[in-house]
Design an enzyme around this catalytic site. Structure first.
Site, PDB file in Angstrom:
ATOM      1  N   HIS A   1      24.726  -2.089 -40.757  1.00  0.00           N
ATOM      2  CA  HIS A   1      26.182  -1.537 -41.284  1.00  0.00           C
ATOM      3  C   HIS A   1      26.517  -2.306 -42.821  1.00  0.00           C
ATOM      4  CE1 HIS A   1      29.935   0.026 -41.708  1.00  0.00           C
ATOM      5  NE2 HIS A   1      30.609  -1.172 -41.757  1.00  0.00           N
TER       6      HIS A   1
ATOM      7  N   ASP B   1      20.329   9.388 -74.172  1.00  0.00           N
ATOM      8  CA  ASP B   1      19.692   8.814 -72.837  1.00  0.00           C
ATOM      9  C   ASP B   1      19.773   7.410 -72.592  1.00  0.00           C
ATOM     10  OD1 ASP B   1      17.802   8.806 -70.409  1.00  0.00           O
ATOM     11  OD2 ASP B   1      16.442  10.260 -71.735  1.00  0.00           O
TER      12      ASP B   1
ATOM     13  N   TRP C   1      24.437  -9.282 -42.410  1.00  0.00           N
ATOM     14  CA  TRP C   1      23.862  -9.040 -43.958  1.00  0.00           C
ATOM     15  C   TRP C   1      23.721 -10.359 -44.672  1.00  0.00           C
ATOM     16  CZ3 TRP C   1      25.994  -9.365 -48.772  1.00  0.00           C
ATOM     17  CH2 TRP C   1      26.994  -9.939 -48.920  1.00  0.00           C
TER      18      TRP C   1
ATOM     19  N   SER D   1      15.027  -3.441 -58.129  1.00  0.00           N
ATOM     20  CA  SER D   1      15.487  -2.493 -58.636  1.00  0.00           C
ATOM     21  C   SER D   1      16.620  -2.367 -59.268  1.00  0.00           C
ATOM     22  CB  SER D   1      15.983  -1.344 -57.335  1.00  0.00           C
ATOM     23  OG  SER D   1      17.017  -0.335 -57.644  1.00  0.00           O
ATOM     24  N   SER D   2      17.800  -3.375 -58.689  1.00  0.00           N
ATOM     25  CA  SER D   2      18.996  -3.781 -59.406  1.00  0.00           C
ATOM     26  C   SER D   2      18.976  -4.295 -60.683  1.00  0.00           C
ATOM     27  CB  SER D   2      19.890  -4.435 -58.386  1.00  0.00           C
ATOM     28  OG  SER D   2      20.096  -3.815 -57.068  1.00  0.00           O
TER      29      SER D   2
ATOM     30  N   HIS E   1      29.135 -13.827 -54.031  1.00  0.00           N
ATOM     31  CA  HIS E   1      30.901 -13.579 -54.635  1.00  0.00           C
ATOM     32  C   HIS E   1      30.516 -12.765 -55.787  1.00  0.00           C
ATOM     33  CE1 HIS E   1      34.752 -13.508 -54.051  1.00  0.00           C
ATOM     34  NE2 HIS E   1      34.879 -13.380 -55.283  1.00  0.00           N
TER      35      HIS E   1
ATOM     36  N   GLU F   1      28.592 -10.442 -56.340  1.00  0.00           N
ATOM     37  CA  GLU F   1      28.334  -9.175 -55.653  1.00  0.00           C
ATOM     38  C   GLU F   1      29.469  -8.456 -55.332  1.00  0.00           C
ATOM     39  OE1 GLU F   1      25.656  -7.585 -55.236  1.00  0.00           O
ATOM     40  OE2 GLU F   1      26.144  -6.158 -53.627  1.00  0.00           O
TER      41      GLU F   1
ATOM     42  N   TYR G   1      32.331  -8.374 -56.891  1.00  0.00           N
ATOM     43  CA  TYR G   1      32.712  -7.875 -58.062  1.00  0.00           C
ATOM     44  C   TYR G   1      31.775  -6.650 -58.581  1.00  0.00           C
ATOM     45  CZ  TYR G   1      35.948 -11.411 -57.440  1.00  0.00           C
ATOM     46  OH  TYR G   1      36.764 -12.469 -57.027  1.00  0.00           O
TER      47      TYR G   1
ATOM     48  N   SER H   1      40.117   3.774 -63.737  1.00  0.00           N
ATOM     49  CA  SER H   1      40.699   3.628 -65.074  1.00  0.00           C
ATOM     50  C   SER H   1      40.313   4.852 -65.901  1.00  0.00           C
ATOM     51  CB  SER H   1      40.298   2.374 -66.024  1.00  0.00           C
ATOM     52  OG  SER H   1      40.532   1.075 -64.915  1.00  0.00           O
TER      53      SER H   1
ATOM     54  N   HIS I   1      34.245 -20.280 -51.566  1.00  0.00           N
ATOM     55  CA  HIS I   1      35.211 -20.182 -50.680  1.00  0.00           C
ATOM     56  C   HIS I   1      34.806 -19.455 -49.545  1.00  0.00           C
ATOM     57  CE1 HIS I   1      36.272 -16.224 -53.436  1.00  0.00           C
ATOM     58  NE2 HIS I   1      35.269 -16.195 -52.164  1.00  0.00           N
ATOM     59  N   HIS I   2      33.746 -18.973 -49.492  1.00  0.00           N
ATOM     60  CA  HIS I   2      33.213 -18.277 -48.271  1.00  0.00           C
ATOM     61  C   HIS I   2      32.812 -19.339 -47.387  1.00  0.00           C
ATOM     62  CE1 HIS I   2      32.565 -14.249 -50.097  1.00  0.00           C
ATOM     63  NE2 HIS I   2      32.522 -14.892 -51.133  1.00  0.00           N
TER      64      HIS I   2
ATOM     65  N   THR J   1      43.216  -9.687 -61.843  1.00  0.00           N
ATOM     66  CA  THR J   1      43.341  -8.742 -60.467  1.00  0.00           C
ATOM     67  C   THR J   1      44.735  -8.082 -60.428  1.00  0.00           C
ATOM     68  OG1 THR J   1      41.623 -10.023 -59.220  1.00  0.00           O
ATOM     69  CG2 THR J   1      42.235  -7.889 -58.513  1.00  0.00           C
TER      70      THR J   1
ATOM     71  N   LYS K   1      45.414  -6.032 -63.751  1.00  0.00           N
ATOM     72  CA  LYS K   1      44.996  -4.821 -63.563  1.00  0.00           C
ATOM     73  C   LYS K   1      45.879  -3.753 -63.042  1.00  0.00           C
ATOM     74  CE  LYS K   1      40.073  -4.984 -64.295  1.00  0.00           C
ATOM     75  NZ  LYS K   1      39.928  -4.288 -65.555  1.00  0.00           N
TER      76      LYS K   1
ATOM     77  N   ARG L   1      34.567 -12.606 -35.242  1.00  0.00           N
ATOM     78  CA  ARG L   1      34.012 -11.342 -35.677  1.00  0.00           C
ATOM     79  C   ARG L   1      32.585 -11.338 -35.104  1.00  0.00           C
ATOM     80  NH1 ARG L   1      33.157 -12.416 -41.849  1.00  0.00           N
ATOM     81  NH2 ARG L   1      31.942 -10.632 -42.164  1.00  0.00           N
TER      82      ARG L   1
END
Lengths: 638, 104, 238, 415
Positions: A80, A109, A144, A174-175, A258, A260, A262, A273, A307-308, A333, A336, A455
Site C-alpha cells: 500500500h 515538446d 515501504w 525512471s524518475s 524526506h 520525497e 515534498y 495554485s 526527524h523521522h 508552508t 503558502k 503502527r
C-alpha cells in the site's frame, strides 16, 4: 469568445496525432500522450493501492480479526505504501508534468521526447514487477521504508524483498530520467518572454520537484545498491554479524525520504495554485512569495531527514538541529496556505468540483501541517512516532494534500486533455464522499495513536480503548472506496460522453488554455511571445491583471523571430500542414526499457541457485539495453 | 544572443599549452600528496589530513574550472553543478557527524 | 481552406527556413544553450550526490570491520600471522596519474574537434600539429582510461589473493562497491570514447560535433575528479 | 454553475460534531493513553504536548475560520460584487511569515530544554535494566541484581530506572505509552533512556509494545510493566535471582540425567522462599491478553491433570530439546539464550511476549504448535503430527499430547 475546437476531434484520445491504434501509443513520443499513459497507469495503481487499504482496514475493523494472516497483512501495508508513493502519487504528478509543463511554458515538446517515453515504459515495467508478486503471495513485506537489517537475507530470506529492492531501483531510473528531462525543458524550452518569474505556479513547483528528484534519488539508489549487493552478492553493508550499523540504511533512506515528501506534495500545491485563481477570478496572491516559499520548502527539505529518526538515539545535539530545521519548514508552508486564502479573498468563488478539491486541500493539509509541527519536537515525538498519530498526520498530508490536489487537477485539466468536461454531479458525489470519508478514516487515528496504538500491527487486543476509532476508520475507508467508484465511472464515461469543452472552458489565464482542447500534436501553431504571468487574461480581461508588473519594455525588446504575441489558437491543423517538425514515433525507448527491466529481473534467480537463468536474463537484458540505446541515439529524432 | 555566448566562450578558452601547464600542476600536486604520505613525521602531524583534503579540493577545482570550462561557460552550468556539489558535501558532512566519524 | 490557412500561418510564423533543413536545424531555446549540455550538467550534479553517499558510507564504515584485512593498518589472522595494510599506494598513485593524464588528453581531443577545418601554419611544430588530431587524443583518452581499468583489475585480483573479497568484511564491501562503481563509470566512459573514435574514423568529427564531444568530455572529467576525491579520502588520508 | 449549498456542507459539519462528541464524551477508557504524568519523563513530554496542542488549536481555528469565512463571503452570487484584483500585500505577507515564526520560537525554546534534560545521563543510583530485543520477545537483565527474565518487567516506584537497550537481530522499539517516550533497540548499538515512576504510583500493571516494524509477528511483540513498591521489588528480585524452584523429585531426575557434580544438586534442590509476584487478581482487564487461540489447534485439556513434572523435566524437557534454546538457572546445560529464560517462568502472567495468558491449556497448545499461535515464531513446532507452517511439513518426531502435559506440569512448577 473562445471558439470551440472541431467537435469531431474532441474527446478522442488520439486527437493529437495522425495515427491511431495500439502502435501509435507504444511508439509515441508525444508528451501529451505520454502524460495520458502516465495518468491511466497511475490511476490504475491508485485503485490497486486503495484496494490494499480496504483490505487492511477490514482486518483492523475489530480487535483480533483474522481476515488476513500476519504475513499477508505485512505484504499489504508494504505494498500500500510503496504503491501509493512510487506507483500512484509520483506518477500522477508525472502525468501532469508531462501533459502540462510544455503547454504552460509555450513549448512544442519536452527537451528529450524519447527519453520521456523511456521514463514511462520503465515506470510501467517497474510497477508491474513490484505489483504482480502480491497475486502469488510473495509481495515485499518489509515496509515501504524497507529498514535493514530486517530486509537483509538473514531476516528476509524469501524473494519478497527482491521484488521491492529491484522494483524501486528501476523506478528510480525512471524518475531520474524524467527529472533531467523536465529540468532541461523548463530551463531551455520556455517561449520567448516566458521569464522564470512569469512561469505558472504549477511549472514552478514542478521545477523545484525535479531538483529534489535528481538530488534525493542518488542516496536511495546507493542504499538500494548496497541492499542488492548484500542480498545477491554477499556483501556485509547491513550484516549485523559483520559489525554493520543498522542506522546506515535509515540515514540514506531518509536523506531521500524526506525530500520525497515534498516531491509528493509540491505538484499538488502547484495544481491548486492554478485552480484557485481561476475560480476566484483573481491572480494568485503574492506570486513571488509563493515561488520563494516553494524553493525554501525544497531546500530545507534536505536538512530535516533525521526527524523521522528521533527514536534512534542520535544524541541531544543532532535532535536539536533537526528539530529546529523541521520547525523552520512550517514557515514557508504556512505562507503558502495564507496566500491561497488571500487569493480567494475578495474574489468571485465558483464552487466547481475542482475548486472544492482545491479548497479541501487547504483545509486538510493545514491539519497535517499542524500535527507535523507537533512531532517536530523530539520529546513529544517520542510519544507519537510509530503510532497511529503519525499515520493520521501523513495521510492528512498525502491524502488531504497530494491526492486532493491531484484530483482537483484532474477535474480541472480533464477538459484540456480530452476536450470534454467531467460530470459535475457525479464529481460532487465523489468529492463529498472522499472528503467525509477521509476525515472519518484519518481523524480518529490521531486519537488511537495518542491513546497508545502502534503502527504496522496486523491485530490488536480487545479492551485497549481503540475499538471505536478503528471501526470509524474502517467505515471511512469504505466511504472513500465507494466515492472513488463514482470517480472512475465519471472519468471513463466523460471521455466520450462528457459535455464538449472549448479551448478555455474555465476562463483561466495561462498559456495552456490558449490552444484547442485537446491540444494538437504541435501544441502551438506559432510560438507565443509572453509578456506577463496571465497572458490570456491580458488578452480577454486586462483589468484582472492590470496590477501586475508587465514590464512592457521587456515584452517589446524580446520580440523574437520565432514568435508572435499571445493569441487564442482556434483552428486545428496537422504538424505537416504547418511545417512543424515533430519527433518520429519510435519503439526504441520501450525496447531499451524492456532491456533494463530484463537485466534486473535476472537477479532474484541468483538466490534460487538458478545461475544459468540469472545470467541469461542479465546479460541478455544488458545487451538489449546497450543495443537499444545505440539504436536510439543514432537514429534521428524527427 | 546564443551566437554571442558561443563566441565569447571560444575566445576565452585556454589553449593547448595552457592545458599542458594545468596537467603539470595536477601531476605535481599528486606527487606532493604521495610524497607526504611516505614521510611519517608529516603523517603524524595534525595538519596532514586537512592539507591532503585542501590539495585534492584544489585539484578538483582546477579540473572543473579549466578542463570542464566551468570558468568560461554559461553561468547556469556553474549554478547547477556547484549547488549540487555543495548540497552533496553538506549531506556527506552531516552523515559523518551523525555516525561519529567527526566529533563535535 | 485549412491548408490555405496553414500555409499563411506558416509563412507568418517563426517556422522559418531552419525548420526544413532536416534534423540539423536548431530549435528555439530560451537560453540559446543546447538541451543536452544542460542535461549533462544536471546529471553531473546528481552524480555528486551519488558519490557523496558512496564515499560517506566508506568513511562511516572505516575502522568498523571486525576482521582483516584492513586498508591502512596491520592485521593479524587467526593463525597469528601479521599482514601489512592492504592498500598499495605506489600502484594506485600510478593509476591516478594515468587518469589525470587522460583528462588532459580529453581536453585536447575537444580542442582538436573545435579546431577542425581551421588553417594551420606550414611552420607549425609537431606539438601544434598533433593538437589538431582528434583521433589521436580520443584514442589516447580511451587508452589511458583502459589502462586505469587495467590497474584496477590488477588491484582487485591482488586483494582477492590476499584474502579480501566483497564478503570478507565491511572494508571489503565498501571498498569494492565504491571503487567498482567508479570503475563502472570509467568503463562507460571508455565505451563512449570508443564510439566517438569510431564516428571520427568513419565520417569524421567536425566543429558541428563539438557539443557531442563536449558532453562526453564533461562526463570524463567528472569521473576523473571523483577519483581525485577517492584517491585522497580512501587511499591517503589516515 | 455549481455553487456552495449548505445542504452540501451540512454532512461535513455534522460529522465533525459527531466525531468530537464520540471521542470527547464517550465513556470508553483509554488504558494506554499517553496523556499521563506518571513519570518525570512523561510530565516533561506532556507539558510540551500541552503547548503544542494550544498553539496547534489556535492555528487550526484561525486558518480554518479564515478559509470558511472567505469561501462563504466571496462565493459567486448573482448580482454580487465583482472580484477585487489584489495581487499581493507585502505587509500582510511579512505578518503571516512573522507570526508563525514567533509561535515556533515559543515551541522551540522548551523543546530544546526538554531535549537536553531528558537525554542527560541518568542520575546516580538508578536501577539499571538491560533491554534486549529479539524477534519477537523481550529479554530483561538487571545486571546489578543478577536477574534474567523476559517480557514482564518489574520496576520499583520512586526510583529512576535506566534502560540500556540493544537488539540481537533487527530493529525494535521499546515503549510504555503511560510511562513516556520510546527508544529503538539496535544491534551493534546501545541506546539509553531513563525515567522515574512516581513514588505514589502504587502497585500497577501497564501495557507496552514494540513500535518498530520488526517482521511477521511485530504486532505480537508486547510487554508488561509492573510498577511495585520498593519492598515488593526487593522480594521479587531476590527470588528471581535464585536458581529455579521445582519439584525435588524432578530435580533429582534431572541431575541423574545430566551427570553433574552433586554439590550443585544440593544447592539447586534447596527450596528458596517464594518471592513476590504481581498478584493476578490485581491485573486490570486490559492487561490480561485476550488473543484467541487459533482454530485447529486441538488439545485435550483433561490430559493436563495427569502431567508429571518429573517426567516432564527429564524425558521431555531434556530430550524434547527445550534446552537447546531456553536457559533455566540451576539446571546444568540449560544455558542457551535463544529463547526466553524459563527459570521462574511460572511467576509470569503471560506467555509468548504478552500474547496469551499463562495457564496450562494455553501453554500446552503453545508447546504443541507455537508457530500456529504466533506467526513466524522461531520456536519449533513440537507436537507430533502437527503441521509446521515454516518448515512446511508435518512433525513426526515430536512430543505427543501426554508428553506435552508432562512438560507443562514441569513448567508450571517453575514458580
Amino acid at each position: 469568445m473562445a471558439t470551440i475546437a472541431a467537435p469531431t476531434q474532441a474527446g478522442k484520445p488520439d486527437a493529437y496525432s495522425n495515427t491511431t491504434g495500439i502502435w501509435s501509443w507504444i511508439a509515441t513520443t508525444d508528451h501529451k500522450r505520454i502524460g495520458t499513459l502516465y495518468l491511466w497507469t497511475a490511476l490504475f495503481f491508485f485503485l490497486v493501492g486503495g484496494l490494499e487499504a480496504v483490505i487492511i482496514r477490514t482486518q483492523l475493523m475489530r480487535p483480533n480479526m483474522g481476515f488476513v494472516s500476519a504475513d499477508t497483512y505485512n505484504q499489504l501495508f508494504t505494498m500500500h505504501g510503496t504503491t501509493m508513493v512510487f506507483l500512484a502519487i509520483m506518477p500522477l504528478s508525472a502525468a501532469f508534468f508531462n501533459f502540462l509543463i510544455p503547454l504552460q511554458i509555450g513549448a512544442r515538446d519536452v527537451a528529450f521526447p524519447r527519453l520521456n517515453a523511456f521514463s514511462y515504459w520503465v515506470y510501467l515495467l517497474g510497477g508491474i514487477f513490484l505489483t504482480v508478486p502480491i497475486l502469488f503471495h510473495v509481495a515485499p513485506n518489509g515496509g515501504w521504508f524497507g529498514y535493514a537489517p530486517l530486509t537483509s537475507n538473514q531476516f528476509s530470506p524469501g524473494n519478497n524483498i527482491d521484488f521491492w529492492v529491484i522494483g524501486l531501483q528501476v523506478l528510480g531510473v525512471s524518475s531520474l530520467a524524467a527529472a533531467f528531462n523536465f529540468i532541461t525543458t523548463i530551463i531551455n524550452m520556455r517561449a520567448p518572454g516566458m521569464t522564470l518569474m512569469r512561469m505558472p505556479m504549477f511549472t514552478w513547483m514542478s521545477f523545484v520537484v525535479q531538483f529534489l528528484l535528481i538530488l534525493a534519488f542518488p542516496p536511495i539508489t546507493v542504499a538500494l545498491v548496497f541492499l542488492i549487493m548484500d542480498r545477491f552478492f554477499g556483501t556485509t553493508f547491513y550484516a549485523i554479524a559483520a559489525g554493520a550499523d543498522p542506522l546506515l540504511w535509515q540515514h540514506l533512506f531518509w536523506v531521500f525520504g524526506h525530500p520525497e515528501v515534498y516531491i509528493l506534495i509540491l505538484p499538488a500545491f502547484g495544481l491548486v495554485s492554478e485552480i484557485l485563481p481561476t475560480f476566484s477570478k483573481k491572480p494568485l496572491f503574492g506570486y513571488n512569495v509563493m515561488v520563494y516559499s516553494g524553493i525554501m520548502i525544497g531546500f530545507l527539505g534536505f536538512g530535516v531527514w533525521a526527524h523521522h529518526m528521533f527514536a534512534v538515539g542520535m544524541g541531544a545535539v543532532a535532535d536539536t538541529i533537526f528539530s529546529m530545521m523541521t520547525m523552520l519548514i512550517a514557515i514557508p508552508t504556512g505562507v503558502k496556505i495564507f496566500n491561497w486564502i488571500a487569493t480567494m479573498w475578495a474574489g468571485e468563488i465558483r464552487f466547481t468540483v475542482a475548486m472544492k478539491f482545491a479548497i479541501a486541500l487547504i483545509g486538510m493539509f493545514t491539519i497535517g501541517g499542524i500535527s507535523g509541527v507537533m512531532h517536530s519536537s523530539p520529546p513529544a515525538d517520542l510519544q507519537q512516532t510509530d503510532t497511529y498519530f503519525i499515520v493520521a498526520h501523513f495521510h492528512y498530508v498525502l491524502f488531504g494534500g497530494s491526492i486532493m490536489g491531484i484530483l482537483g487537477g484532474i477535474y480541472f485539466y480533464f477538459p484540456k486533455m480530452t476536450g470534454r468536461f467531467m460530470d459535475e454531479r457525479l464529481g460532487n458525489w465523489h468529492f463529498w464522499g472522499t472528503f467525509v470519508g477521509m476525515n472519518l478514516t484519518f481523524f480518529p487515528m490521531h486519537f488511537s495513536g495518542l491513546y497508545g496504538m502502534p503502527r504496522r500491527v496486523y491485530r490488536y487486543d480487545a479492551g485497549q480503548g481503540w475499538d471505536l476509532f478503528n471501526l470509524m476508520s474502517t467505515y471511512g475507508t469504505y466511504l472513500i472506496a465507494v466515492s472513488t467508484l463514482f470517480f472512475v465511472w465519471n472519468f471513463v464515461r466523460s471521455r466520450t460522453r462528457g459535455a464538449v469543452a472549448g479551448s478555455d472552458p474555465w476562463g483561466a489565464g495561462t498559456l495552456e488554455w490558449s490552444i484547442p482542447s485537446p491540444p494538437p500534436e504541435y501544441n502551438f501553431a506559432q510560438l507565443p511571445e509572453v509578456s506577463s504571468r496571465y497572458p490570456l487574461w491580458d488578452l480577454k480581461d486586462p483589468a484582472k491583471t492590470a496590477g501586475i508588473d508587465h514590464s512592457h519594455a521587456d515584452a517589446m525588446t524580446i520580440t523574437d523571430a520565432h514568435a508572435v504575441p499571445v493569441h487564442e489558437e482556434t483552428e486545428r491543423f496537422t504538424a505537416k500542414e504547418l511545417g512543424i517538425p515533430m519527433p518520429l514515433p519510435t519503439a526504441k525507448p520501450l525496447f531499451t526499457a524492456v532491456g533494463l527491466m530484463t537485466m534486473f529481473s535476472g537477479l532474484p534467480f541468483l538466490r534460487n541457485d538458478m545461475f544459468a537463468v540469472a545470467m541469461t536474463l542479465t546479460i541478455g537484458g544488458a545487451c538489449m539495453l546497450i543495443g537499444g540505446l545505440y539504436a536510439w541515439l543514432t537514429s534521428p529524432l524527427e | 544572443m546564443s551566437d554571442d555566448a558561443k563566441h565569447a566562450t571560444e575566445t576565452h578558452h585556454p589553449t593547448g599549452n595552457q592545458y599542458l601547464k594545468i596537467a603539470i600542476i595536477l601531476t605535481v600536486i599528486t606527487a606532493i600528496e604521495v610524497w607526504a604520505y611516505y614521510i611519517p613525521a608529516l603523517v603524524a602531524s595534525p595538519l596532514f589530513n586537512p592539507a591532503l583534503i585542501i590539495m585534492s579540493a584544489l585539484k578538483f577545482a582546477i579540473v572543473v574550472l579549466y578542463y570542464m570550462h566551468i570558468k568560461f561557460d554559461h553561468s547556469l552550468f556553474r549554478l547547477l553543478f556547484t549547488a549540487s556539489l555543495i548540497l552533496a558535501m553538506c549531506t556527506g558532512t552531516a552523515l559523518m557527524f551523525l555516525f561519529g566519524v567527526f566529533k563535535l | 481552406m485549412a491548408s490555405h490557412a496553414a500555409a499563411a500561418l506558416h509563412s507568418a510564423s517563426g517556422a522559418d527556413a531552419g525548420h526544413q533543413n532536416g534534423h540539423e536545424h536548431h530549435h528555439y531555446t530560451t537560453t540559446g544553450l543546447d538541451n543536452r549540455k544542460i542535461a549533462i550538467w544536471a546529471f553531473l550534479g546528481s552524480e555528486c550526490m551519488l558519490f557523496a553517499s558512496l564515499i560517506s558510507t566508506y568513511l562511516i564504515y572505516k575502522g568498523k570491520s571486525i576482521v582483516g584485512p584492513y586498508p591502512t593498518t596491520e592485521w593479524v589472522n587467526e593463525a597469528g600471522k601479521v599482514f601489512k595494510p592492504i592498500l598499495d599506494i605506489p600502484t594506485t598513485s600510478a593509476s591516478t596519474a594515468v587518469l589525470l593524464m587522460s583528462s588532459f588528453a580529453m581536453v585536447l581531443a575537444l580542442q582538436a574537434v573545435q579546431l577542425k577545418g581551421k588553417e594551420i601554419a606550414a611552420t607549425a611544430s609537431w606539438w601544434e600539429r598533433i593538437q589538431r588530431s582528434s583521433q589521436f587524443w580520443l584514442a589516447a583518452t580511451a587508452f589511458l582510461g583502459a589502462t586505469f581499468l587495467g590497474f584496477q583489475a590488477y588491484e582487485f585480483t591482488s586483494f582477492v589473493h590476499e584474502g579480501l573479497t566483497l564478503k570478507t568484511n565491511l572494508f571489503g564491501s565498501t571498498f569494492f562497491t565504491l571503487t567498482g562503481f567508479h570503475g563502472a563509470h570509467v568503463t562507460v566512459g571508455v565505451l563512449w570514447l570508443m564510439s566517438l573514435l569510431w564516428i571520427d574514423r568513419t565520417r569524421g568529427l567536425g566543429p558541428k560535433d563539438e557539443l557531442v564531444v563536449d558532453i562526453c568530455a564533461l562526463y570524463w572529467h567528472f569521473v576523473d575528479v571523483v577519483w581525485i576525491v577517492i584517491f585522497t579520502l580512501v587511499y591517503l588520508i589516515s | 454553475m455549481p455553487k456552495l449549498r449548505l445542504r452540501e456542507a451540512g454532512p461535513a459539519l455534522l460529522f465533525m460534531v459527531v466525531l468530537l462528541t464520540l471521542t470527547a464524551c464517550g465513556d470508553t477508557v483509554y488504558p494506554n493513553t499517553t496523556f499521563t504524568q506518571f513519570t518525570d519523563l512523561n510530565t516533561t513530554i506532556l507539558s510540551l504536548w500541552d503547548r503544542l496542542l494550544f498553539w496547534g488549536t489556535i492555528v487550526f481555528v484561525v486558518v480554518e475560520a479564515a478559509l470558511i469565512i472567505t469561501i462563504i463571503r466571496y462565493r459567486k452570487r448573482p448580482g454580487g460584487p465583482a472580484a477585487k484584483q489584489i495581487h499581493g500585500n507585502a505587509l500582510l505577507e511579512i505578518t503571516w511569515t512573522a507570526i508563525p515564526a514567533i509561535i515556533l520560537v515559543l515551541i522551540a525554546v522548551p523543546t530544546v530544554k526538554a531535549i537536553f534534560e531528558t537525554q542527560a545521563p541518568a542520575p546516580a543510583g538508578a536501577l539499571r535494566v538491560e533491554v534486549i530485543g529479539h524477534q519477537w520477545w523481550w529479554e530483561f537483565r538487571y545486571p546489578e541484581l543478577g536477574i534474567v527474565t523476559a517480557n514482564e518487567l518489574y520496576v520499583p516506584v520512586g526510583r529512576t530506572v535506566s534502560f540500556e537497550m540493544t537488539s540481537k537481530d533487527v530493529i525494535h522499539s521499546f515503549w510504555f505509552p503511560a510511562m513516556g517516550g520510546k527508544r529503538d533497540l539496535m544491534a551493534n548499538r546501545t541506546n539509553y533512556m531513563w525515567y522515574t515512576p512516581n513514588a505514589d504510583l502504587g502497585t500497577q500493571a501497564w501495557n507496552g509494545f514494540c513500535t518498530e516494524y520488526c517482521g511477521e509477528s511485530h504486532a505480537n511483540m508486547r510487554i508488561r510493566l509492573y510498577t511495585v513498591q520498593p519492598d515488593e521489588f526487593e522480594s521479587w528480585a531476590k527470588h528471581q535471582a535464585s536458581p529455579a524452584v521445582f519439584n525435588p523429585l524432578a530435580a533429582a531426575a534431572v541431575l541423574a540425567a545430566s551427570n553433574t557434580a552433586l554439590t550443585r544438586a544440593v544447592d539447586s534442590t534447596a527450596q528458596p522462599s517464594a518471592g513476590y509476584v504481581f498478584p493476578a487478581e490485581r491485573l486490570p482487564a486490559h492487561v490480561v491478553p485476550q488473543t484467541p487461540i487459533p482454530a485447529g489447534l486441538d488439545y485435550d485439556d483433561a490430559l493436563l491433570a495427569q502431567g508429571d513434572p518429573t517426567r516432564g523435566a527429564t524425558q521431555s524437557f531434556m530430550l524434547g530439546g527445550c534446552i537447546g534454546c531456553h536457559a533455566i538457572n540451576g539446571i546444568p546445560g540449560a544455558v542457551s539464550a535463544i529463547g526466553p529464560d524459563l527459570t521462574h517462568v511460572a511467576s509470569r502472567h503471560t506467555i509468548a511476549s504478552g500474547l496469551f495468558k499463562f495457564d496450562g491449556p494455553t501453554l500446552a497448545r503453545w508447546i504443541k504448535n507455537a508457530r500456529h499461535m504466533k506467526p513466524g515464531s522461531i520456536m519449533n513446532t513440537i507436537g507430533r503430527g502437527e503441521y509446521d507452517p515454516i518448515m512446511k511439513m508435518t512433525v513426526t518426531a515430536g512430543l505427543d499430547d501426554r508428553q506435552i502435559a508432562d512438560v507443562v506440569a514441569y513448567l508450571m512448577s517453575l514458580k
